[in-house]
Motif scaffolding. Structure first.
Motif, PDB file in Angstrom:
ATOM      1  N   MET A 290     -52.153 -28.760  12.093  1.00 54.69           N
ATOM      2  CA  MET A 290     -52.947 -29.833  11.459  1.00 54.69           C
ATOM      3  C   MET A 290     -52.249 -30.715  11.804  1.00 54.69           C
ATOM      4  SD  MET A 290     -55.096 -31.350   9.908  1.00 54.69           S
ATOM      5  CE  MET A 290     -56.591 -30.279  10.043  1.00 54.69           C
ATOM      6  N   THR A 291     -50.618 -30.468  11.872  1.00 55.33           N
ATOM      7  CA  THR A 291     -49.821 -31.813  11.968  1.00 55.33           C
ATOM      8  C   THR A 291     -49.648 -31.969  13.242  1.00 55.33           C
ATOM      9  OG1 THR A 291     -48.292 -29.636  12.576  1.00 55.33           O
ATOM     10  CG2 THR A 291     -47.693 -30.314  10.202  1.00 55.33           C
ATOM     11  N   VAL A 292     -50.576 -31.240  13.958  1.00 60.62           N
ATOM     12  CA  VAL A 292     -50.782 -31.477  15.405  1.00 60.62           C
ATOM     13  C   VAL A 292     -51.825 -32.391  15.460  1.00 60.62           C
ATOM     14  CG1 VAL A 292     -50.975 -30.851  18.179  1.00 60.62           C
ATOM     15  CG2 VAL A 292     -49.819 -29.599  16.742  1.00 60.62           C
ATOM     16  N   ARG A 293     -52.293 -32.801  14.640  1.00 60.55           N
ATOM     17  CA  ARG A 293     -53.366 -33.073  14.774  1.00 60.55           C
ATOM     18  C   ARG A 293     -53.388 -35.113  14.196  1.00 60.55           C
ATOM     19  NH1 ARG A 293     -58.134 -33.294  10.467  1.00 60.55           N
ATOM     20  NH2 ARG A 293     -60.176 -35.515  11.414  1.00 60.55           N
ATOM     21  N   LEU A 294     -52.447 -34.639  12.824  1.00 62.46           N
ATOM     22  CA  LEU A 294     -51.528 -36.187  12.750  1.00 62.46           C
ATOM     23  C   LEU A 294     -50.287 -37.086  13.321  1.00 62.46           C
ATOM     24  CD1 LEU A 294     -51.431 -35.050   8.767  1.00 62.46           C
ATOM     25  CD2 LEU A 294     -52.848 -35.609   9.748  1.00 62.46           C
TER      26      LEU A 294
ATOM     27  N   ALA B  71     -42.358 -38.383  13.404  1.00 58.04           N
ATOM     28  CA  ALA B  71     -42.422 -37.061  12.473  1.00 58.04           C
ATOM     29  C   ALA B  71     -43.431 -36.558  11.568  1.00 58.04           C
ATOM     30  CB  ALA B  71     -41.049 -36.078  12.312  1.00 58.04           C
ATOM     31  N   VAL B  72     -44.353 -35.152  11.467  1.00 58.85           N
ATOM     32  CA  VAL B  72     -45.163 -35.429  10.805  1.00 58.85           C
ATOM     33  C   VAL B  72     -44.669 -33.125  10.300  1.00 58.85           C
ATOM     34  CG1 VAL B  72     -47.415 -34.454   9.623  1.00 58.85           C
ATOM     35  CG2 VAL B  72     -47.256 -35.802  11.572  1.00 58.85           C
ATOM     36  N   GLU B  73     -44.194 -33.179   8.828  1.00 59.01           N
ATOM     37  CA  GLU B  73     -44.071 -32.345   8.218  1.00 59.01           C
ATOM     38  C   GLU B  73     -45.027 -32.039   7.289  1.00 59.01           C
ATOM     39  OE1 GLU B  73     -40.932 -30.711   5.489  1.00 59.01           O
ATOM     40  OE2 GLU B  73     -40.524 -32.683   5.179  1.00 59.01           O
ATOM     41  N   ASP B  74     -45.210 -30.357   7.389  1.00 56.07           N
ATOM     42  CA  ASP B  74     -46.063 -29.540   6.123  1.00 56.07           C
ATOM     43  C   ASP B  74     -45.428 -29.634   5.058  1.00 56.07           C
ATOM     44  OD1 ASP B  74     -47.978 -28.233   4.700  1.00 56.07           O
ATOM     45  OD2 ASP B  74     -48.302 -26.982   5.672  1.00 56.07           O
TER      46      ASP B  74
END
Lengths: 133, 76
Positions: free
Chosen positions: B1-5, B20-23
């Motif tokens: 999901m982080t890849v999509r965001l 950067a996107v962090e779960d």
């Protein structure tokens, strides 16, 4: 008065409004807690509105403010932001400056308590804007 | 999901100098995003965050994102 108008009236008439999940006494969301803590850290005169009793509050609010998430903080009718922005502004000192600018110097001395406003339909006999002691 | 965001943010901020996107919880629905971009320069924090919300409108609306923390900087 329509719900949308009650929301707008609250935003326009209160110095500092926090739309949150839960109440200051029982916060039900981490982000709402962060926003409340940031406001409390500068002693802001918070008027809290719980959006959970009626999903329509959140829908109407987001349509009015063009802001999709809760919490939302308004100062004198202006959207200041959500938890991240309010926390950042509190840390940099800009939140206090904003309150000084919007409320006038000396607002801290007026010593107003936190309070809660209920906006949900049928939440009380007045079925309108109601101050909860 | 982080890849999509990340893809959605990259589309909205192709010139980003930091993205950067962090779960945050590992559960795939609590995210922290960081965006630094010239596109954000000169905008208020409210306007900056609105652009991030716009970029992520779909996962916000369909409930994929349950909680979102945003950090933005306007720089090139």
């Amino acid at each position: 008065m329509a719900l949308k108008d009650r929301i707008q009236e609250t935003i326009d008439s209160e110095d500092v409004v926090l739309f949150m999940k839960g109440t200051p006494e029982q916060v039900l969301c981490g982000n709402s807690a962060r926003a409340l803590d940031a406001l409390r850290s500068v002693g802001a005169p918070v008027t809290a509105v719980d959006v959970l009793p009626d999903p329509a509050i959140r829908q109407e609010l987001s349509a009015l403010s063009n802001w999709p998430t809760i919490p939302q903080v308004f100062v004198r009718g202006e959207l200041v932001g959500g938890a991240d922005i309010v926390q950042e502004l509190a840390e940099t000192g800009e939140l206090r400056e904003k309150l000084d600018g919007a409320l006038g110097e000396g607002w801290q001395e007026r010593g107003r308590e936190e309070r809660t406003v209920e906006l949900a339909e049928g939440s009380g006999p007045a079925a309108g804007l109601r101050l909860v002691p | 999901m982080t890849v999509r965001l990340e893809e959605l943010l990259r589309q909205a901020f192709p010139d980003a100098t930091e993205l950067a996107v962090e779960d945050r919880t590992g559960g795939g629905d609590h995210f922290q995003v960081v965006v630094a971009s010239p596109r954000l320069a000169g905008l208020s924090l409210v306007e900056q965050h609105r652009l991030v919300y716009d970029a992520l409108a779909e996962p916000l609306e369909d409930g994929t994102i349950h909680e979102l923390r945003i950090k933005t900087r306007g720089e090139g």
